[in-house]
Design an enzyme around this catalytic site. Structure first.
Site, PDB file in Angstrom:
ATOM      1  N   CYS A  66       0.831  -1.207   0.000  1.00  0.00           N
ATOM      2  CA  CYS A  66       0.000   0.000   0.000  1.00  0.00           C
ATOM      3  C   CYS A  66       0.866   1.258   0.000  1.00  0.00           C
ATOM      4  CB  CYS A  66      -0.916  -0.046   1.233  1.00  0.00           C
ATOM      5  SG  CYS A  66      -1.775   1.496   1.578  1.00  0.00           S
ATOM      6  N   CYS A  69       0.060   3.759   2.783  1.00  0.00           N
ATOM      7  CA  CYS A  69       0.540   3.230   4.071  1.00  0.00           C
ATOM      8  C   CYS A  69       2.022   3.550   4.256  1.00  0.00           C
ATOM      9  CB  CYS A  69       0.352   1.715   4.143  1.00  0.00           C
ATOM     10  SG  CYS A  69      -1.352   1.157   4.072  1.00  0.00           S
TER      11      CYS A  69
END
Length: 141
Positions: A66, A69
């Site tokens: 991600c 993230c």
């Protein structure tokens, strides 16, 4: 009096609230109870800190693949250094703990859960900046 699971061995330590800033160590393994970094938790570690710890817990559910993230990770680490010992910050990799993520209804990453007294107080999805993480964590203080 606060109950703090040790990041090293998992032993639950009792520490007077007024002594949290005095760099307490684990009674069993002598490791520091606060490291100034977000704890990396698996499912068992998450349950231990949620169920046995008395400090508010801010958990970042994330995944290695991600991009948002990874972009938020430095701000989350900075928040951990700044907010300890008033709040415990932790990270859970959803790919390593898919059953936990499903049980908690994590549908996108990054998602942060704010827990107090073992119960979810609030959640937010999407990458946040350090000031936004501070403000979100402040809801539990």
């Amino acid at each position: 009096m606060e109950q703090l699971p040790c990041p090293g061995c998992g032993a639950v330590n009792r520490v007077p609230t007024g002594r949290l800033a005095d760099r307490p160590t684990c009674g069993r393994c002598k490791s520091p109870l606060f490291t100034g970094r977000a704890l990396q938790l698996d499912e068992a570690g998450f349950r231990l800190h949620r169920d046995r710890g008395t400090l508010p817990l801010l958990v970042d559910f994330w995944a290695q693949w991600c991009g948002p993230c990874r972009a938020m990770a430095p701000a989350f680490e900075a928040a951990a250094a700044e907010l300890e010992p008033r709040i415990r910050l932790a990270k859970v990799d959803i790919d390593a703990a898919p059953a936990l993520a499903a049980a908690l209804g994590i549908q996108s990453v990054p998602t942060m859960l704010l827990l107090k007294g073992g119960r979810e107080v609030d959640r937010v999805s999407g990458a946040l900046s350090l000031p936004q993480i501070r403000a979100f964590a402040g809801r539990a203080l």
